[in-house]
Every structure is written in C-alpha cells, then in structure tokens.
Motif scaffolding. Structure first.
Motif, PDB file in Angstrom:
ATOM      1  N   GLU A  14       5.471  11.087 -13.600  1.00 30.09           N
ATOM      2  CA  GLU A  14       4.380  10.145 -13.819  1.00 30.09           C
ATOM      3  C   GLU A  14       4.685   9.245 -15.025  1.00 30.09           C
ATOM      4  OE1 GLU A  14      -0.016  10.475 -15.542  1.00 30.09           O
ATOM      5  OE2 GLU A  14       0.159  11.349 -13.523  1.00 30.09           O
ATOM      6  N   GLY A  15       5.113   9.847 -16.119  1.00 31.25           N
ATOM      7  CA  GLY A  15       5.455   9.059 -17.300  1.00 31.25           C
ATOM      8  C   GLY A  15       6.602   8.102 -17.045  1.00 31.25           C
ATOM      9  N   ILE A  16       7.564   8.543 -16.270  1.00 31.51           N
ATOM     10  CA  ILE A  16       8.712   7.693 -15.940  1.00 31.51           C
ATOM     11  C   ILE A  16       8.252   6.479 -15.121  1.00 31.51           C
ATOM     12  CG2 ILE A  16      10.859   7.593 -14.603  1.00 31.51           C
ATOM     13  CD1 ILE A  16      11.232  10.605 -15.385  1.00 31.51           C
ATOM     14  N   VAL A  17       7.379   6.700 -14.157  1.00 29.37           N
ATOM     15  CA  VAL A  17       6.867   5.594 -13.339  1.00 29.37           C
ATOM     16  C   VAL A  17       6.018   4.655 -14.189  1.00 29.37           C
ATOM     17  CG1 VAL A  17       5.329   5.000 -11.408  1.00 29.37           C
ATOM     18  CG2 VAL A  17       7.061   6.794 -11.135  1.00 29.37           C
ATOM     19  N   LEU A  18       5.191   5.205 -15.069  1.00 30.46           N
ATOM     20  CA  LEU A  18       4.398   4.354 -15.958  1.00 30.46           C
ATOM     21  C   LEU A  18       5.316   3.500 -16.836  1.00 30.46           C
ATOM     22  CD1 LEU A  18       1.523   6.771 -17.058  1.00 30.46           C
ATOM     23  CD2 LEU A  18       1.423   4.942 -15.347  1.00 30.46           C
ATOM     24  N   LEU A  51       2.413   9.750  -5.868  1.00 30.97           N
ATOM     25  CA  LEU A  51       2.162   9.597  -7.301  1.00 30.97           C
ATOM     26  C   LEU A  51       1.380   8.310  -7.574  1.00 30.97           C
ATOM     27  CD1 LEU A  51       4.480  10.423 -10.176  1.00 30.97           C
ATOM     28  CD2 LEU A  51       3.411   8.198 -10.135  1.00 30.97           C
ATOM     29  N   LEU A  52       1.722   7.229  -6.894  1.00 32.83           N
ATOM     30  CA  LEU A  52       1.007   5.959  -7.077  1.00 32.83           C
ATOM     31  C   LEU A  52      -0.463   6.086  -6.684  1.00 32.83           C
ATOM     32  CD1 LEU A  52       3.751   3.471  -5.846  1.00 32.83           C
ATOM     33  CD2 LEU A  52       2.896   3.725  -8.195  1.00 32.83           C
ATOM     34  N   VAL A  53      -0.744   6.822  -5.634  1.00 34.17           N
ATOM     35  CA  VAL A  53      -2.132   7.059  -5.231  1.00 34.17           C
ATOM     36  C   VAL A  53      -2.869   7.783  -6.362  1.00 34.17           C
ATOM     37  CG1 VAL A  53      -3.613   8.368  -3.641  1.00 34.17           C
ATOM     38  CG2 VAL A  53      -1.707   7.018  -2.743  1.00 34.17           C
ATOM     39  N   ARG A  54      -2.237   8.805  -6.930  1.00 29.75           N
ATOM     40  CA  ARG A  54      -2.875   9.573  -8.017  1.00 29.75           C
ATOM     41  C   ARG A  54      -3.133   8.715  -9.240  1.00 29.75           C
ATOM     42  NH1 ARG A  54       0.915  13.407  -6.406  1.00 29.75           N
ATOM     43  NH2 ARG A  54       2.172  13.111  -8.270  1.00 29.75           N
ATOM     44  N   ILE A  55      -2.144   7.918  -9.656  1.00 30.05           N
ATOM     45  CA  ILE A  55      -2.360   7.131 -10.873  1.00 30.05           C
ATOM     46  C   ILE A  55      -3.357   5.988 -10.626  1.00 30.05           C
ATOM     47  CG2 ILE A  55      -0.180   7.830 -11.941  1.00 30.05           C
ATOM     48  CD1 ILE A  55       0.951   5.070 -11.314  1.00 30.05           C
ATOM     49  N   GLY A  85      -2.190   3.492 -22.637  1.00 30.97           N
ATOM     50  CA  GLY A  85      -2.571   4.608 -23.500  1.00 30.97           C
ATOM     51  C   GLY A  85      -1.957   5.914 -23.027  1.00 30.97           C
ATOM     52  N   GLU A  86      -1.984   6.114 -21.719  1.00 35.88           N
ATOM     53  CA  GLU A  86      -1.370   7.322 -21.130  1.00 35.88           C
ATOM     54  C   GLU A  86       0.140   7.331 -21.365  1.00 35.88           C
ATOM     55  OE1 GLU A  86      -1.921  10.946 -19.042  1.00 35.88           O
ATOM     56  OE2 GLU A  86      -3.418   9.545 -19.776  1.00 35.88           O
ATOM     57  N   LEU A  87       0.766   6.162 -21.234  1.00 36.81           N
ATOM     58  CA  LEU A  87       2.210   6.057 -21.469  1.00 36.81           C
ATOM     59  C   LEU A  87       2.533   6.336 -22.937  1.00 36.81           C
ATOM     60  CD1 LEU A  87       5.061   5.465 -20.486  1.00 36.81           C
ATOM     61  CD2 LEU A  87       4.579   3.017 -20.825  1.00 36.81           C
ATOM     62  N   ASP A  88       1.735   5.806 -23.845  1.00 36.61           N
ATOM     63  CA  ASP A  88       1.942   6.085 -25.274  1.00 36.61           C
ATOM     64  C   ASP A  88       1.870   7.587 -25.542  1.00 36.61           C
ATOM     65  OD1 ASP A  88       2.225   3.393 -25.819  1.00 36.61           O
ATOM     66  OD2 ASP A  88       0.189   3.157 -26.623  1.00 36.61           O
ATOM     67  N   GLU A  89       0.894   8.241 -24.928  1.00 35.47           N
ATOM     68  CA  GLU A  89       0.745   9.695 -25.085  1.00 35.47           C
ATOM     69  C   GLU A  89       1.953  10.423 -24.496  1.00 35.47           C
ATOM     70  OE1 GLU A  89      -0.889  13.002 -26.608  1.00 35.47           O
ATOM     71  OE2 GLU A  89      -1.680  10.980 -26.886  1.00 35.47           O
ATOM     72  N   PHE A  90       2.439   9.949 -23.359  1.00 36.86           N
ATOM     73  CA  PHE A  90       3.634  10.535 -22.742  1.00 36.86           C
ATOM     74  C   PHE A  90       4.817  10.465 -23.705  1.00 36.86           C
ATOM     75  CE2 PHE A  90       7.649   9.730 -20.499  1.00 36.86           C
ATOM     76  CZ  PHE A  90       7.784  10.905 -19.772  1.00 36.86           C
ATOM     77  N   TRP A  91       5.040   9.267 -24.316  1.00 33.32           N
ATOM     78  CA  TRP A  91       6.185   9.116 -25.222  1.00 33.32           C
ATOM     79  C   TRP A  91       6.041   9.987 -26.461  1.00 33.32           C
ATOM     80  CZ3 TRP A  91      10.098   8.052 -22.764  1.00 33.32           C
ATOM     81  CH2 TRP A  91      10.214   6.995 -21.887  1.00 33.32           C
TER      82      TRP A  91
END
Length: 115
Positions: A14-18, A51-55, A85-91
């Motif tokens: 998910e983080g990679i796709v974001l 994954l796209l459906v979920r995000i 924001g989710e991507l920032d948290e992932f990193w």
C-alpha cells in the motif's frame, strides 16, 4: 518471488503504491507497469486493483474517469491530502523499521549480536 518476500510485500505494498501516486496520477495498469520497472515483477494486476479499491474506500485517493481508446473509461487515481498524510506515516514507519533492522543486521555481521 519467495514466500518471505511475498509476506513482506503484503505489509508494504500500500505504501509503495501511494509513493508511486505521489509522483503522478496513474491508472491500475500503469501502476503495475511502474512496479515491474522497479523490480516487482511478480505482482499480479489483480493484487493492485484490489489494493486500489481499498485505498479508494479509505479516502486516500481521488478518482477521475478518463476516456480510453480501448474500451471503457479508465479510473485514474491521484493522491489526495489524506493519502499524503498516510504516505508520510508510511515513510516514518519505514525509516524506523529499516534503521532497527540495519542495526540488527550490522550486529549479526560483526558477531556482536546476542541471539
């Protein structure tokens, strides 16, 4: 791809796709192609579409239907503020884990680890 790689990828895909969408909007097949260019050759398109459906359901992306020359309109995904924001948290989480894993790896390489 080995079982260990598959399991690790499940937690990070998910983080990679974001991260891919942070670069520029894309539709499902484009995302899969970019992943393959980055060496993730065994990822199935179906995995990406699910994954796209979920995000999308979680409100992390905006979706625009764009006409396609070959069939129905394509859903183009772009990262929105919530997704950033989710991507920032992932990193942050990735950095935390990578730092500790590298430390453990270094300890094991030098023989100083206490396993």
């Amino acid at each position: 791809m080995g079982k260990q790689m598959t399991e690790m990828l499940k937690g990070t895909l998910e983080g990679i796709v974001l991260a891919i969408l942070a670069g520029q909007p894309a539709y499902g097949y484009e995302i899969t192609a970019r992943l393959r260019e980055q060496g993730f050759t065994d990822i199935a398109e179906g995995t990406i579409y699910a994954l796209l459906v979920r995000i999308e359901q979680r409100g992390l992306v905006d979706v625009e239907k764009v006409p396609s020359e070959k069939g129905p309109p394509r859903k183009v995904y772009s990262l929105n503020a919530r997704g950033r924001g989710e991507l920032d948290e992932f990193w942050k989480t990735w950095s935390f884990l990578a730092e500790r894993i590298e430390h453990l790896h270094g300890d094991n390489d030098t023989g100083t680890g206490t396993n």
